[in-house]
Design a protein around this motif. Sequence first.
Motif, PDB file in Angstrom:
ATOM      1  N   PHE A 245       0.776  -1.136   0.034  1.00  0.00           N
ATOM      2  CA  PHE A 245       0.080  -0.078   0.034  1.00  0.00           C
ATOM      3  C   PHE A 245       0.928   1.210   0.174  1.00  0.00           C
ATOM      4  CE2 PHE A 245      -3.040  -3.119   1.518  1.00  0.00           C
ATOM      5  CZ  PHE A 245      -3.998  -2.722   0.965  1.00  0.00           C
ATOM      6  N   ILE A 246       0.984   1.849  -0.988  1.00  0.00           N
ATOM      7  CA  ILE A 246       1.766   3.003  -1.097  1.00  0.00           C
ATOM      8  C   ILE A 246       0.959   4.324  -0.979  1.00  0.00           C
ATOM      9  CG2 ILE A 246       3.394   4.386  -2.938  1.00  0.00           C
ATOM     10  CD1 ILE A 246       4.265   1.433  -2.203  1.00  0.00           C
ATOM     11  N   GLU A 247       1.199   5.141   0.223  1.00  0.00           N
ATOM     12  CA  GLU A 247      -0.030   5.969   0.515  1.00  0.00           C
ATOM     13  C   GLU A 247       0.093   7.077  -0.162  1.00  0.00           C
ATOM     14  OE1 GLU A 247       1.075   6.195   4.542  1.00  0.00           O
ATOM     15  OE2 GLU A 247      -0.054   4.303   5.110  1.00  0.00           O
ATOM     16  N   ALA A 248       1.309   7.386  -0.887  1.00  0.00           N
ATOM     17  CA  ALA A 248       1.420   8.665  -1.843  1.00  0.00           C
ATOM     18  C   ALA A 248       0.803   9.916  -1.033  1.00  0.00           C
ATOM     19  CB  ALA A 248       0.316   8.409  -2.951  1.00  0.00           C
ATOM     20  N   ARG A 249       1.989  10.371  -0.244  1.00  0.00           N
ATOM     21  CA  ARG A 249       1.529  11.390   0.537  1.00  0.00           C
ATOM     22  C   ARG A 249       1.833  12.796  -0.249  1.00  0.00           C
ATOM     23  NH1 ARG A 249       1.980  10.556   6.225  1.00  0.00           N
ATOM     24  NH2 ARG A 249       1.293   8.345   6.454  1.00  0.00           N
ATOM     25  N   SER A 250       0.956  13.736   0.050  1.00  0.00           N
ATOM     26  CA  SER A 250       1.005  14.765  -0.704  1.00  0.00           C
ATOM     27  C   SER A 250       2.048  15.878  -0.165  1.00  0.00           C
ATOM     28  CB  SER A 250      -0.208  15.509  -0.741  1.00  0.00           C
ATOM     29  OG  SER A 250      -0.364  16.675  -1.650  1.00  0.00           O
ATOM     30  N   ASP A 251       2.856  16.338  -0.982  1.00  0.00           N
ATOM     31  CA  ASP A 251       3.526  17.592  -0.767  1.00  0.00           C
ATOM     32  C   ASP A 251       3.220  18.916  -1.108  1.00  0.00           C
ATOM     33  OD1 ASP A 251       3.832  17.675  -3.246  1.00  0.00           O
ATOM     34  OD2 ASP A 251       6.071  17.116  -3.490  1.00  0.00           O
ATOM     35  N   VAL A 252       2.073  19.146  -1.358  1.00  0.00           N
ATOM     36  CA  VAL A 252       1.378  20.408  -1.841  1.00  0.00           C
ATOM     37  C   VAL A 252       1.451  21.073  -0.324  1.00  0.00           C
ATOM     38  CG1 VAL A 252      -0.966  19.669  -1.119  1.00  0.00           C
ATOM     39  CG2 VAL A 252      -0.544  21.441  -2.725  1.00  0.00           C
ATOM     40  N   GLU A 253       1.713  22.412  -0.729  1.00  0.00           N
ATOM     41  CA  GLU A 253       1.777  23.546   0.503  1.00  0.00           C
ATOM     42  C   GLU A 253       0.356  23.628   0.950  1.00  0.00           C
ATOM     43  OE1 GLU A 253       2.544  25.719   3.437  1.00  0.00           O
ATOM     44  OE2 GLU A 253       4.211  24.967   2.196  1.00  0.00           O
ATOM     45  N   ILE A 254       0.227  23.675   2.463  1.00  0.00           N
ATOM     46  CA  ILE A 254      -1.231  23.677   2.886  1.00  0.00           C
ATOM     47  C   ILE A 254      -1.219  25.117   4.053  1.00  0.00           C
ATOM     48  CG2 ILE A 254      -1.655  21.387   2.713  1.00  0.00           C
ATOM     49  CD1 ILE A 254      -1.014  20.947   5.613  1.00  0.00           C
TER      50      ILE A 254
END
Length: 328
Positions: free
Chosen positions: A89-98
């Motif tokens: 399971f590759i969770e694919a964390r987002s690096d978008v600025e929040i």
Amino acid sequence: MELDRIKSEIKKRHARRILLQFPEGLINSALKISKELESETGVETFISVDPCWGGCDLAENEALKFRADLLAHFGHSPWPKKPKIPTLFIEARSDVEIKDVVLKAANLLNARKVGLATTVQHAHKLDDVKNLLEEIGFKILIGKPSGKAKYAGQILGCDLSSVSNLDVDQFLFIGGGTFHPLGIALATGKIVIAADPYSGKVINLEEMIKRLLMQRYAHIVKARDATRFGVVIGSKFGQINLELARKIRNKIESKGREAYLIVADEITPERFYGLEDIEVLIITACPRIVIEEGPQFRIPVITPRELNVLLGFESWESASKDLLQYKL
């Protein structure tokens, strides 16, 4: 995308074939990932382009048919049920600025005690959000991991247990779309502010919830006189709720009405065109189908809790607080 982890697992297992599965938002990465894995490990990759709605929608049958040695499922945290095939399971964390969207959302928060929630893509940033908001003067609570959720503050469409008992006045959801924050509002009865870091939009879901509840109650009213019900069981990896479907059928039949168990993988309106005598569908597979796809069906499509209201087992006031949780 944790490609080093995938490569390591390929080599460790001496894998010859691997199936790659992506949700719609990540499928544009498929070709690049496939090419890199093949060139660096010699593995043969297959890319699934079927719809993928969550960790519950694992392409294990496809992987078995193609005799894959490994399945890489992107975009979701591990599901509690053990797959039939070795799965990453590759969770694919987002690096978008929040930060900017969180500060924008803070202007709509009008309560001191605020609960934070998100999907797996942003779970690693909740502590930073907590610190940022507490510097402004809010008291921030994050629910502990529970149910199907792996991380603090994480919610799924079918599991909102990490927020359901938080003692807060409002919630702030960080993530794309409105389905998950609508679920929080239904489960808690609290105002939810949804901050979308992809679009930069921030909305208060209060009016949307009012409209949704009116629409849901209208489905129940429309179905009140129905005599033939279809109880739909999803055949996807994590959507097989057979015991729940049987309980639903028994409830329907206890009221002198007919109920039929129907199995489907992709639950779409056209799948039911031939079953013209069915007057109502009760979905046990995924609440998203009812909320987002329900209006496209020719007949009322309701949740198990809404069925309770229809049959007189529960009041609307009680059921409306928990419409998306698939239990009786």
